[in-house]
Design a protein around this motif. Structure first.
Motif, short mmCIF file in Angstrom:
data_model
loop_
_atom_site.label_atom_id
_atom_site.label_comp_id
_atom_site.label_asym_id
_atom_site.label_seq_id
_atom_site.Cartn_x
_atom_site.Cartn_y
_atom_site.Cartn_z
N TYR A 138 30.43 58.10 -74.03
CA TYR A 138 30.14 59.33 -74.77
C TYR A 138 31.42 59.79 -75.47
CZ TYR A 138 25.78 59.48 -72.13
OH TYR A 138 24.56 59.17 -71.60
N GLU A 139 31.30 60.87 -76.17
CA GLU A 139 32.44 61.38 -76.95
C GLU A 139 33.61 61.77 -76.06
OE1 GLU A 139 33.19 64.73 -80.48
OE2 GLU A 139 31.27 64.59 -79.45
N HIS A 140 33.32 62.29 -74.87
CA HIS A 140 34.39 62.80 -74.01
C HIS A 140 34.48 62.13 -72.64
CE1 HIS A 140 35.17 65.91 -76.93
NE2 HIS A 140 33.92 66.30 -76.87
N VAL A 141 33.47 61.38 -72.26
CA VAL A 141 33.48 60.76 -70.93
C VAL A 141 32.95 59.34 -71.00
CG1 VAL A 141 33.09 63.00 -69.82
CG2 VAL A 141 31.15 61.46 -70.24
N LEU A 142 33.32 58.58 -69.98
CA LEU A 142 32.72 57.27 -69.75
C LEU A 142 31.90 57.40 -68.47
CD1 LEU A 142 32.50 54.29 -70.62
CD2 LEU A 142 34.42 53.81 -69.08
N ALA A 143 30.58 57.32 -68.60
CA ALA A 143 29.70 57.46 -67.45
C ALA A 143 29.57 56.11 -66.76
CB ALA A 143 28.33 57.96 -67.89
N VAL A 144 29.89 56.09 -65.47
CA VAL A 144 29.86 54.88 -64.67
C VAL A 144 28.66 54.95 -63.73
CG1 VAL A 144 31.11 53.41 -63.05
CG2 VAL A 144 32.37 54.72 -64.80
N ASN A 145 27.89 53.87 -63.70
CA ASN A 145 26.73 53.81 -62.81
C ASN A 145 26.65 52.39 -62.24
OD1 ASN A 145 24.36 54.15 -61.45
ND2 ASN A 145 23.07 54.39 -63.26
N THR A 146 27.41 52.18 -61.16
CA THR A 146 27.47 50.85 -60.53
C THR A 146 27.07 50.97 -59.06
OG1 THR A 146 29.80 51.10 -59.90
CG2 THR A 146 29.33 50.18 -62.09
N ASP A 147 27.00 49.84 -58.41
CA ASP A 147 26.61 49.85 -57.00
C ASP A 147 27.61 50.57 -56.12
OD1 ASP A 147 24.34 48.42 -57.62
OD2 ASP A 147 25.24 46.47 -57.20
N ASP A 148 28.91 50.53 -56.48
CA ASP A 148 29.92 51.12 -55.60
C ASP A 148 30.36 52.52 -56.02
OD1 ASP A 148 31.16 50.21 -57.91
OD2 ASP A 148 33.07 49.87 -56.89
N TRP A 149 29.99 52.96 -57.24
CA TRP A 149 30.44 54.30 -57.66
C TRP A 149 29.61 54.80 -58.84
CZ3 TRP A 149 32.81 57.09 -61.66
CH2 TRP A 149 33.39 58.32 -61.27
N ARG A 150 29.37 56.08 -58.85
CA ARG A 150 28.68 56.72 -59.96
C ARG A 150 29.40 58.01 -60.30
NH1 ARG A 150 22.17 56.33 -58.59
NH2 ARG A 150 22.07 54.04 -58.42
#
Length: 250
Positions: free
Chosen positions: A108-120
């Motif tokens: 996104y413009e201001h963040v990187l959204a992480v959605n993985t098995d070990d962290w969200r």
């Protein structure tokens, strides 16, 4: 359409005209149509038309002034709302607009959204770093969060091509650069946006001018004797018609 239907339509139209004439000039056929009563009909019709035209003109002028006042008020509210939304965005920008994504990562413009098995979670772009490398079978993306925590995401070449992974990482690098520039300018932008909002809120000149115009039109029409006089003239014409025919027209 056959001739019979045409004749019926013509007869209905004629009947409508006659009915309207008898309604406008009550008292019977001769008063509504006879030539000797032309002057009386003209007297009543002129009084009606004069009052109608004056009322229409006044209504049109007043409606225009009201519309202008409402439009000016709406425009001012819109400018204030847009300035408030811009200031609110600068204070709390949130994620911002969507840019790109790859499995497990949304930019996104201001963040990187992480959605993985070990962290969200959301990583603020101005506080992260990212790099990638590649093997013959997979692409690897390394993320370093603001707290120093590292995340590794691996993308098999069979699932996602190397070029796509490289392009995504370049997009993240560019977004990080933009986010850092935004953060550096943010305090100044907030001050400017606050000043702009105060200026826009106080800039009510067009709205006040339109409201003044509406007040002037309302006051002038309230003091205008032409419509009351025209109504009196119509009353007098209706009295004359009633005296002539025994029927008072509307």
């Amino acid at each position: 359409m056959n001739a019979g239907i045409w004749i019926l339509l013509v007869l209905l139209a004629v009947a409508g005209v006659i009915g309207r004439r008898l309604h406008r000039y009550p008292g019977g056929w001769k008063y509504a149509f006879a030539p000797e009563h032309d002057a009386a009909r003209r007297d009543l019709g002129t009084a009606r038309d004069t009052l109608r035209d004056l009322k229409r003109s006044a209504q049109k002028e007043l409606a225009g002034a009201r519309a202008s006042a409402e439009a000016a008020a709406t425009a001012h509210r819109r400018r204030v709302r847009e300035a408030e939304e811009h200031l609110a965005y600068l204070r709390e920008p949130g994620r911002g607009g969507f840019r790109a994504e790859i499995d497990g990562l949304s930019l996104y413009e201001h963040v990187l959204a992480v959605n993985t098995d070990d962290w969200r979670g959301d990583l603020p772009l101005h506080d992260i770093s990212v790099r990638s490398d590649h093997s013959p079978t997979a692409g690897h993306v390394y993320l370093v969060a603001p707290n120093g925590r590292q995340h590794l995401l691996t993308y098999p070449v069979a699932d996602i091509g190397e070029e796509y992974v490289r392009r995504f990482v370049v997009d993240v690098h560019n977004a990080v650069s933009d986010a850092k520039a935004f953060q550096q300018e943010r305090a100044s932008l907030i001050r400017q946006a606050g000043a702009d909002l105060r200026r826009i809120r106080s800039d009510t000149g067009e709205r006040a001018e339109a409201e003044l115009r509406l007040g002037e039109v309302t006051a002038r029409q309230g003091n205008d004797i032409r419509i009351p006089r025209a109504r009196q003239d119509l009353d007098a014409a209706q009295d004359r018609w009633h005296a002539l025919t025994g029927h008072r027209p509307h």
